[in-house]
Design an enzyme around this catalytic site. Structure first.
Site, PDB file in Angstrom:
ATOM      1  N   LYS A 129       0.856  -1.199   0.000  1.00 37.03           N
ATOM      2  CA  LYS A 129       0.000   0.000   0.000  1.00 37.03           C
ATOM      3  C   LYS A 129       0.894   1.252   0.000  1.00 37.03           C
ATOM      4  O   LYS A 129       0.687   2.170  -0.788  1.00 37.03           O
ATOM      5  CB  LYS A 129      -0.880   0.017   1.235  1.00 37.03           C
ATOM      6  CG  LYS A 129      -1.570   1.346   1.513  1.00 37.03           C
ATOM      7  CD  LYS A 129      -2.522   1.292   2.691  1.00 37.03           C
ATOM      8  CE  LYS A 129      -1.836   1.503   3.997  1.00 37.03           C
ATOM      9  NZ  LYS A 129      -1.525   2.900   4.330  1.00 37.03           N
ATOM     10  N   ASN A 130       1.911   1.256   0.856  1.00 34.39           N
ATOM     11  CA  ASN A 130       2.680   2.488   1.074  1.00 34.39           C
ATOM     12  C   ASN A 130       3.749   2.750   0.042  1.00 34.39           C
ATOM     13  O   ASN A 130       4.426   3.774   0.106  1.00 34.39           O
ATOM     14  CB  ASN A 130       3.270   2.493   2.491  1.00 34.39           C
ATOM     15  CG  ASN A 130       2.169   2.632   3.537  1.00 34.39           C
ATOM     16  OD1 ASN A 130       1.017   2.915   3.190  1.00 34.39           O
ATOM     17  ND2 ASN A 130       2.505   2.395   4.787  1.00 34.39           N
ATOM     18  N   ARG A 147      -1.310  14.314  12.596  1.00 36.86           N
ATOM     19  CA  ARG A 147      -0.837  14.209  11.198  1.00 36.86           C
ATOM     20  C   ARG A 147      -0.639  15.580  10.541  1.00 36.86           C
ATOM     21  O   ARG A 147      -1.246  15.899   9.527  1.00 36.86           O
ATOM     22  CB  ARG A 147      -1.765  13.340  10.376  1.00 36.86           C
ATOM     23  CG  ARG A 147      -2.227  12.038  10.992  1.00 36.86           C
ATOM     24  CD  ARG A 147      -1.146  11.015  11.252  1.00 36.86           C
ATOM     25  NE  ARG A 147      -0.484  10.486  10.093  1.00 36.86           N
ATOM     26  CZ  ARG A 147      -0.898   9.423   9.397  1.00 36.86           C
ATOM     27  NH1 ARG A 147      -2.001   8.819   9.745  1.00 36.86           N
ATOM     28  NH2 ARG A 147      -0.227   9.009   8.351  1.00 36.86           N
ATOM     29  N   PRO A 148       0.172  16.457  11.093  1.00 42.93           N
ATOM     30  CA  PRO A 148       0.411  17.775  10.485  1.00 42.93           C
ATOM     31  C   PRO A 148       1.087  17.649   9.122  1.00 42.93           C
ATOM     32  O   PRO A 148       1.612  16.588   8.783  1.00 42.93           O
ATOM     33  CB  PRO A 148       1.340  18.456  11.488  1.00 42.93           C
ATOM     34  CG  PRO A 148       1.992  17.359  12.226  1.00 42.93           C
ATOM     35  CD  PRO A 148       1.011  16.220  12.271  1.00 42.93           C
ATOM     36  N   CYS A 181      -6.158  11.766  12.185  1.00 45.20           N
ATOM     37  CA  CYS A 181      -6.890  10.492  12.132  1.00 45.20           C
ATOM     38  C   CYS A 181      -6.732   9.849  13.501  1.00 45.20           C
ATOM     39  O   CYS A 181      -6.234  10.461  14.450  1.00 45.20           O
ATOM     40  CB  CYS A 181      -6.314   9.606  11.029  1.00 45.20           C
ATOM     41  SG  CYS A 181      -4.651   9.070  11.391  1.00 45.20           S
ATOM     42  N   ARG A 225      -6.101  10.823   3.694  1.00 44.33           N
ATOM     43  CA  ARG A 225      -5.070  11.826   3.959  1.00 44.33           C
ATOM     44  C   ARG A 225      -3.803  11.533   3.158  1.00 44.33           C
ATOM     45  O   ARG A 225      -3.020  12.419   2.866  1.00 44.33           O
ATOM     46  CB  ARG A 225      -4.781  11.955   5.432  1.00 44.33           C
ATOM     47  CG  ARG A 225      -4.209  10.749   6.113  1.00 44.33           C
ATOM     48  CD  ARG A 225      -3.802  11.091   7.502  1.00 44.33           C
ATOM     49  NE  ARG A 225      -3.106  12.354   7.542  1.00 44.33           N
ATOM     50  CZ  ARG A 225      -1.849  12.531   7.141  1.00 44.33           C
ATOM     51  NH1 ARG A 225      -1.192  11.534   6.627  1.00 44.33           N
ATOM     52  NH2 ARG A 225      -1.282  13.707   7.218  1.00 44.33           N
ATOM     53  N   ASP A 285       3.136  20.412   7.999  1.00 41.39           N
ATOM     54  CA  ASP A 285       4.018  21.585   7.957  1.00 41.39           C
ATOM     55  C   ASP A 285       5.306  21.333   7.186  1.00 41.39           C
ATOM     56  O   ASP A 285       5.805  22.206   6.463  1.00 41.39           O
ATOM     57  CB  ASP A 285       4.334  22.048   9.375  1.00 41.39           C
ATOM     58  CG  ASP A 285       4.863  20.909  10.235  1.00 41.39           C
ATOM     59  OD1 ASP A 285       4.210  19.843  10.273  1.00 41.39           O
ATOM     60  OD2 ASP A 285       5.945  21.043  10.818  1.00 41.39           O
ATOM     61  N   ASP A 307       4.247   0.899  12.218  1.00 33.29           N
ATOM     62  CA  ASP A 307       3.099   0.190  11.628  1.00 33.29           C
ATOM     63  C   ASP A 307       3.018  -1.255  12.086  1.00 33.29           C
ATOM     64  O   ASP A 307       2.034  -1.940  11.773  1.00 33.29           O
ATOM     65  CB  ASP A 307       3.162   0.235  10.098  1.00 33.29           C
ATOM     66  CG  ASP A 307       2.937   1.642   9.575  1.00 33.29           C
ATOM     67  OD1 ASP A 307       3.176   1.875   8.378  1.00 33.29           O
ATOM     68  OD2 ASP A 307       2.557   2.515  10.377  1.00 33.29           O
ATOM     69  N   ARG A 319      -8.826  -1.276   4.069  1.00 32.44           N
ATOM     70  CA  ARG A 319      -8.135  -0.155   3.426  1.00 32.44           C
ATOM     71  C   ARG A 319      -6.704  -0.530   3.093  1.00 32.44           C
ATOM     72  O   ARG A 319      -6.103   0.012   2.183  1.00 32.44           O
ATOM     73  CB  ARG A 319      -8.113   1.069   4.361  1.00 32.44           C
ATOM     74  CG  ARG A 319      -9.444   1.723   4.546  1.00 32.44           C
ATOM     75  CD  ARG A 319      -9.325   2.981   5.360  1.00 32.44           C
ATOM     76  NE  ARG A 319      -8.398   3.938   4.754  1.00 32.44           N
ATOM     77  CZ  ARG A 319      -8.313   5.213   5.154  1.00 32.44           C
ATOM     78  NH1 ARG A 319      -9.072   5.642   6.144  1.00 32.44           N
ATOM     79  NH2 ARG A 319      -7.477   6.044   4.596  1.00 32.44           N
TER      80      ARG A 319
HETATM   81  C1  EPZ Z   1       3.693   7.129   6.341  1.00 31.32           C
HETATM   82  O1  EPZ Z   1       2.800   8.114   6.828  1.00 31.32           O
HETATM   83  C2  EPZ Z   1       2.867   5.860   6.218  1.00 31.32           C
HETATM   84  N1  EPZ Z   1       1.769   6.067   5.286  1.00 31.32           N
HETATM   85  C3  EPZ Z   1       2.295   5.473   7.592  1.00 31.32           C
HETATM   86  O2  EPZ Z   1       1.612   4.234   7.443  1.00 31.32           O
HETATM   87  C4  EPZ Z   1       3.468   5.274   8.547  1.00 31.32           C
HETATM   88  O3  EPZ Z   1       2.958   4.977   9.832  1.00 31.32           O
HETATM   89  C5  EPZ Z   1       4.309   6.559   8.611  1.00 31.32           C
HETATM   90  O4  EPZ Z   1       4.758   6.911   7.277  1.00 31.32           O
HETATM   91  C6  EPZ Z   1       5.537   6.405   9.493  1.00 31.32           C
HETATM   92  O5  EPZ Z   1       6.304   5.334   9.029  1.00 31.32           O
HETATM   93  C7  EPZ Z   1       2.029   6.034   3.950  1.00 31.32           C
HETATM   94  O6  EPZ Z   1       3.160   5.829   3.526  1.00 31.32           O
HETATM   95  C8  EPZ Z   1       0.866   6.238   3.044  1.00 31.32           C
HETATM   96  P1  EPZ Z   1       5.251  10.703   8.485  1.00 31.32           P
HETATM   97  P2  EPZ Z   1       3.267   9.669   6.835  1.00 31.32           P
HETATM   98  O7  EPZ Z   1       5.044  11.963   7.746  1.00 31.32           O
HETATM   99  O8  EPZ Z   1       4.215   9.902   5.741  1.00 31.32           O
HETATM  100  C9  EPZ Z   1       5.243  13.951  11.902  1.00 31.32           C
HETATM  101  C10 EPZ Z   1      -0.143   2.728   7.683  1.00 31.32           C
HETATM  102  O9  EPZ Z   1      -0.603   2.185   8.702  1.00 31.32           O
HETATM  103  N2  EPZ Z   1       5.057  14.926  10.825  1.00 31.32           N
HETATM  104  O10 EPZ Z   1       6.509   9.911   8.241  1.00 31.32           O
HETATM  105  O11 EPZ Z   1       2.039  10.499   6.919  1.00 31.32           O
HETATM  106  C11 EPZ Z   1       4.028  13.067  12.088  1.00 31.32           C
HETATM  107  O12 EPZ Z   1       3.069  13.683  12.931  1.00 31.32           O
HETATM  108  C12 EPZ Z   1       0.199   4.194   7.703  1.00 31.32           C
HETATM  109  O13 EPZ Z   1       0.088   2.146   6.594  1.00 31.32           O
HETATM  110  C13 EPZ Z   1       5.104  16.293  11.128  1.00 31.32           C
HETATM  111  O14 EPZ Z   1       5.282  16.672  12.270  1.00 31.32           O
HETATM  112  O15 EPZ Z   1       4.030   9.748   8.209  1.00 31.32           O
HETATM  113  C14 EPZ Z   1       4.618  11.849  12.727  1.00 31.32           C
HETATM  114  O16 EPZ Z   1       4.795  12.077  14.107  1.00 31.32           O
HETATM  115  C15 EPZ Z   1      -0.174   4.859   9.025  1.00 31.32           C
HETATM  116  N3  EPZ Z   1       4.927  17.187  10.122  1.00 31.32           N
HETATM  117  C16 EPZ Z   1       5.987  11.743  12.084  1.00 31.32           C
HETATM  118  O17 EPZ Z   1       6.270  13.033  11.526  1.00 31.32           O
HETATM  119  C17 EPZ Z   1       4.717  16.796   8.817  1.00 31.32           C
HETATM  120  O18 EPZ Z   1       4.588  17.655   7.936  1.00 31.32           O
HETATM  121  C18 EPZ Z   1       6.091  10.722  10.960  1.00 31.32           C
HETATM  122  O19 EPZ Z   1       5.062  10.997  10.039  1.00 31.32           O
HETATM  123  C19 EPZ Z   1       4.689  15.412   8.522  1.00 31.32           C
HETATM  124  C20 EPZ Z   1       4.866  14.496   9.554  1.00 31.32           C
END
Ligand code: EPZ
Length: 428
Positions: free
Chosen positions: A25-26, A124-125, A119, A95, A127, A316, A409
């Protein structure tokens, strides 16, 4: 709302057979987004037929992209883009649609979308992504949760971007955007997940110039707006390492003899090391084929898990491992460092009879082994939902997992695949 009903094995270990892991998926989601960088039709293979992928395809169709789906092969023609506005409703439902924003911006010079919102696992910011777009020469405006991003020049301008946190989607988004920008982009503090390296490898095959993917510093030489042309060879999606790990955990606690196809060892080194620490026995009988025979669960030892960006322990797989640790002897500590609500599933395990102490939203202790009793549970996110299926299989009695949609999903054809290895599960 549909639900799963699972008949528990009451700690018996009877599951057996061959389980085939689907496409990821990812990495499938960014692969669909990547098709926007091409002038011609792109063929993507081994894409899982799951709700999130269908939803992203729908969003692409709404902006004029042609998507042809034939089993797990997606043919995507981005020759004409009729709009740069991401559908508010669909974008809100998914998202991960954020992954489209960079390619649309790079392709059309603008993108309009609504803040995807949090979610069940966290706020999930976004920024980091917005900061990176500004560094590339985009102007961000917007009202309320509507975000409008426009490129100041005809193309975005390559820049040095220091990511405040390692973000998987932000790294993928910016890496793809930079492919069409003018000049060189350097991404520092890039995420290093296997999905990122996989995406970069394919993009380089078809004309991009990306170095360092999979390390904290990625360098992209932009094509100054020139679209990628030759989409041969076709893109073949990587296997879903999180599905693979999820099934390995199920096999460890309830398996008699399970063979998992497409379990890529290099993608799950930290996970396998945790198996070693717990005392789970496994064998690679061929490359990417893992066999887990009946375990002596009484010998499982409690361990400490700290989730961390790759190559750390994947967040995950944290909740699935939490279920396994309820069956291990002694204390286990879980420290979830990525998402602030990703320990919420533990309250449901406590209701089933697990012995859990939650210190704060990030840290908890599990003492095992515990006998689990069937309960009615609500799937919060897809990983916690799958964890409840594992818990229901281990438990005594019939467990119900409401909101089975969230599991569908991210796990392709999961009902049949679980039944094939002997799980007594139905979706009603
Ligand atoms: C990806 O989400 C995956 N989703 C998530 O899998 C996975 O849990 C996550 O990476 C971490 O490995 C997909 O690839 C579609 P991040 P992503 O941005 O990219 C913070 C699943 O179950 N952050 O790496 O959205 C955030 O809050 C899903 O398959 C900011 O602060 O995750 C988190 O604490 C769930 N600002 C950390 O970074 C931002 O702009 C990691 O989030 C972006 C993120």
């Amino acid at each position: 709302m549909k639900k799963y009903v699972i008949k528990g094995l009451k700690r018996k270990q009877t599951l057996e057979g061959v389980y085939t892991v689907s496409g990821s998926k990812n990495s499938g989601l960014p692969a669909l987004a990547m098709s926007l960088l091409f002038k011609k039709e792109v063929t993507l293979k081994n894409i899982p037929e799951i709700e999130d992928i269908f939803k992203l395809s729908e969003i692409l169709e709404k902006i004029g992209i042609k998507v042809l789906i034939k089993k797990n092969t997606f043919k995507i023609d981005s020759g004409k883009i009729s709009s740069s506005k991401i559908d508010r409703f669909l974008g809100g439902e998914l998202r991960a649609s954020l992954i489209l924003t960079g390619p649309i911006l790079a392709r059309t010079g603008s993108v309009e979308f609504y803040f995807p919102g949090g979610c069940s696992i966290g706020k999930r910011p976004i920024d980091v992504t917005l900061l990176a777009f500004e560094k590339l020469g985009a102007v961000i405006s917007g009202r309320g949760d509507k975000i409008i991003i426009k490129s100041k020049e005809k193309t975005l301008i390559g820049a040095e971007i220091i990511m405040p946190v390692q973000s998987v989607t932000a790294t993928e988004n910016i890496m793809m955007t930079a492919v069409l920008a003018k000049g060189k982009t350097i991404i520092k503090n890039a995420a290093m997940e296997p999905e990122i390296e996989y995406l970069a490898k394919y993009l380089n095959l078809v004309g991009a110039k990306i170095t360092g993917a999979g390390t904290p510093v990625i360098e992209i030489i932009g094509r100054n707006g020139k679209l990628l042309e030759n989409n041969v060879p076709e893109y073949v999606n990587m296997a879903d390492r999180i599905e693979a790990g999820s099934i390995a955990i199920l096999a460890a606690v309830a398996g008699k003899d399970i063979t998992i196809r497409h379990f890529v060892k290099d993608h799950l080194e930290n996970f396998l090391q945790t198996f070693d620490q717990i005392g789970v026995k496994y064998e690679f009988i061929q490359k990417n084929v893992l066999r887990i025979k009946k375990q002596n669960i009484k010998s499982f030892k409690g361990v400490n898990i700290k989730t961390h960006e790759h190559p750390g322990f994947p967040t995950d797989l944290q909740s699935q491992m939490g279920v396994l640790l309820t069956q291990a002897k002694g204390e286990s500590r879980i420290f979830e460092t990525i998402f602030e609500s990703r320990l919420d599933y533990l309250s449901s395990l406590s209701r089933m009879g697990a012995s859990i102490k939650k210190w704060n939203i990030y840290q908890a202790e599990i003492s095992g082994p515990s006998k689990l009793k069937a309960k009615r549970l609500m799937a919060l996110d897809l990983r916690a939902g799958f964890s409840f299926i594992i818990a229901g299989i281990v438990a005594e009695g019939k467990t119900t997992v409401d909101n089975s949609y969230v599991v569908r999903r991210g796990y392709e054809n999961i009902l049949n695949k679980l039944r094939q290895i002997g799980v007594d599960i139905e979706e009603i």
